[in-house]
Motif scaffolding. Sequence first.
Motif, PDB file in Angstrom:
ATOM      1  N   LEU A 211       3.575   5.104  -0.747  1.00 49.48           N
ATOM      2  CA  LEU A 211       2.475   6.042  -0.974  1.00 49.48           C
ATOM      3  C   LEU A 211       2.973   7.474  -0.968  1.00 49.48           C
ATOM      4  O   LEU A 211       3.606   7.913  -0.005  1.00 49.48           O
ATOM      5  N   VAL A 212       2.697   8.217  -2.039  1.00 51.23           N
ATOM      6  CA  VAL A 212       2.925   9.658  -2.053  1.00 51.23           C
ATOM      7  C   VAL A 212       1.630  10.339  -1.645  1.00 51.23           C
ATOM      8  O   VAL A 212       0.568  10.075  -2.220  1.00 51.23           O
ATOM      9  N   THR A 213       1.695  11.176  -0.632  1.00 53.77           N
ATOM     10  CA  THR A 213       0.501  11.878  -0.170  1.00 53.77           C
ATOM     11  C   THR A 213       0.890  13.216   0.437  1.00 53.77           C
ATOM     12  O   THR A 213       2.015  13.407   0.896  1.00 53.77           O
ATOM     13  N   HIS A 214      -0.057  14.162   0.434  1.00 50.31           N
ATOM     14  CA  HIS A 214       0.171  15.434   1.124  1.00 50.31           C
ATOM     15  C   HIS A 214      -0.660  15.508   2.402  1.00 50.31           C
ATOM     16  O   HIS A 214      -0.644  16.524   3.092  1.00 50.31           O
ATOM     17  N   GLU A 215      -1.372  14.419   2.716  1.00 52.33           N
ATOM     18  CA  GLU A 215      -2.269  14.387   3.861  1.00 52.33           C
ATOM     19  C   GLU A 215      -1.641  13.633   5.035  1.00 52.33           C
ATOM     20  O   GLU A 215      -1.451  12.420   4.974  1.00 52.33           O
ATOM     21  N   PRO A 216      -1.335  14.315   6.153  1.00 51.02           N
ATOM     22  CA  PRO A 216      -0.788  13.615   7.314  1.00 51.02           C
ATOM     23  C   PRO A 216      -1.698  12.506   7.825  1.00 51.02           C
ATOM     24  O   PRO A 216      -1.220  11.466   8.278  1.00 51.02           O
ATOM     25  N   ARG A 217      -3.019  12.679   7.725  1.00 54.22           N
ATOM     26  CA  ARG A 217      -3.932  11.641   8.234  1.00 54.22           C
ATOM     27  C   ARG A 217      -3.848  10.372   7.404  1.00 54.22           C
ATOM     28  O   ARG A 217      -4.098   9.273   7.908  1.00 54.22           O
ATOM     29  N   PHE A 218      -3.489  10.488   6.110  1.00 54.66           N
ATOM     30  CA  PHE A 218      -3.293   9.293   5.291  1.00 54.66           C
ATOM     31  C   PHE A 218      -1.910   8.691   5.543  1.00 54.66           C
ATOM     32  O   PHE A 218      -1.745   7.472   5.603  1.00 54.66           O
ATOM     33  N   ALA A 219      -0.908   9.558   5.710  1.00 56.54           N
ATOM     34  CA  ALA A 219       0.440   9.072   5.995  1.00 56.54           C
ATOM     35  C   ALA A 219       0.485   8.319   7.323  1.00 56.54           C
ATOM     36  O   ALA A 219       1.324   7.436   7.517  1.00 56.54           O
ATOM     37  N   ALA A 220      -0.431   8.640   8.225  1.00 56.47           N
ATOM     38  CA  ALA A 220      -0.455   7.987   9.531  1.00 56.47           C
ATOM     39  C   ALA A 220      -0.786   6.504   9.437  1.00 56.47           C
ATOM     40  O   ALA A 220      -0.569   5.755  10.392  1.00 56.47           O
ATOM     41  N   TRP A 221      -1.295   6.042   8.287  1.00 52.16           N
ATOM     42  CA  TRP A 221      -1.561   4.621   8.082  1.00 52.16           C
ATOM     43  C   TRP A 221      -0.266   3.848   7.821  1.00 52.16           C
ATOM     44  O   TRP A 221      -0.239   2.627   7.929  1.00 52.16           O
ATOM     45  N   ALA A 222       0.793   4.565   7.479  1.00 59.68           N
ATOM     46  CA  ALA A 222       2.054   3.923   7.105  1.00 59.68           C
ATOM     47  C   ALA A 222       2.875   3.560   8.335  1.00 59.68           C
ATOM     48  O   ALA A 222       2.645   4.054   9.441  1.00 59.68           O
ATOM     49  N   ASP A 223       3.852   2.685   8.138  1.00 62.29           N
ATOM     50  CA  ASP A 223       4.772   2.317   9.215  1.00 62.29           C
ATOM     51  C   ASP A 223       5.778   3.422   9.486  1.00 62.29           C
ATOM     52  O   ASP A 223       6.226   3.609  10.616  1.00 62.29           O
ATOM     53  N   ARG A 224       6.145   4.138   8.439  1.00 58.68           N
ATOM     54  CA  ARG A 224       7.044   5.282   8.593  1.00 58.68           C
ATOM     55  C   ARG A 224       6.806   6.241   7.443  1.00 58.68           C
ATOM     56  O   ARG A 224       6.274   5.867   6.399  1.00 58.68           O
ATOM     57  N   THR A 225       7.220   7.485   7.657  1.00 56.81           N
ATOM     58  CA  THR A 225       7.044   8.526   6.653  1.00 56.81           C
ATOM     59  C   THR A 225       8.384   9.166   6.347  1.00 56.81           C
ATOM     60  O   THR A 225       9.150   9.502   7.257  1.00 56.81           O
ATOM     61  N   VAL A 226       8.660   9.307   5.050  1.00 57.60           N
ATOM     62  CA  VAL A 226       9.897   9.933   4.575  1.00 57.60           C
ATOM     63  C   VAL A 226       9.532  11.294   3.997  1.00 57.60           C
ATOM     64  O   VAL A 226       8.577  11.414   3.225  1.00 57.60           O
ATOM     65  N   PHE A 227      10.267  12.318   4.387  1.00 58.67           N
ATOM     66  CA  PHE A 227       9.986  13.675   3.943  1.00 58.67           C
ATOM     67  C   PHE A 227      11.026  14.142   2.924  1.00 58.67           C
ATOM     68  O   PHE A 227      12.231  14.000   3.135  1.00 58.67           O
TER      69      PHE A 227
END
Length: 253
Positions: A211-227
């Motif tokens: 998932l590409v997103t600019h919203e931290p609250r949506f990224a929080a649904w993921a197992d990990r986030t890559v910046f």
Amino acid sequence: MTSPVLSSLPQSSPCALELHDVTRVHGKDARRVTALSHANLTLRPGEFVAIMGPSGSGKSTLLNLAGGLDVPTQGHVLVEGRDLATLSVAERAAIRRKSIGYVFQDFNLLPSLSAAENVSFPLELDGWNPRKAREAAMQSLNEVGVADMADRRPEDMSGGQAQRVAIARALVGPHRLLLADEPTGALDSNAGMTILEVLRTRADRGAAVLLVTHEPRFAAWADRTVFLKDGRIIDETGSSNMDDLLNLEERGA
């Protein structure tokens, strides 16, 4: 009712997606632009990974490479163990139809087709019986809350409705890799959360989700986030820690 296709996704490789030292350069000489530089990423079945970064950081380039819409200037992109750069255009298209669901920023709906036809069309191209394809399309439209739009064409939908139809098209069928480029951009907060719930459920059932997103609250649904920043992967964090996400975004990641 849950479709057997959705409840059990067969896996043909331990990794759904692998990027090995991937660089993508556009243009030459004075117009040369490095959109992505030496990126390494592994996405396994059942894993939900978010990609964050400022505009122009390479997020959409990474997704285009992962989906076989583009090929790297350097490095290798593998989908279920197959190096996309070694395949013909027709072979890459076949992999997208069979294994990859892609949500585009601009939706890419066919204007002459209804919502249900837009969703079922890729299945019919892949040899599905039209009636079965329609049934699967209706289930997918219902999953994202726009089953009542089934017979409308894109011109008769709002931006949010069209975006959900595009998401339904990405979700339909036995896709084992889901690529979503800002899928909540045209949606209100409640509808956006509904879509994230759907993506999370797909990952929990065995699909790999990027998932590409600019919203931290949506990224929080993921197992990990890559910046990403300036075409490079600069950091990675487990998305269970919202403070990490918010702090990294404030730093301009």
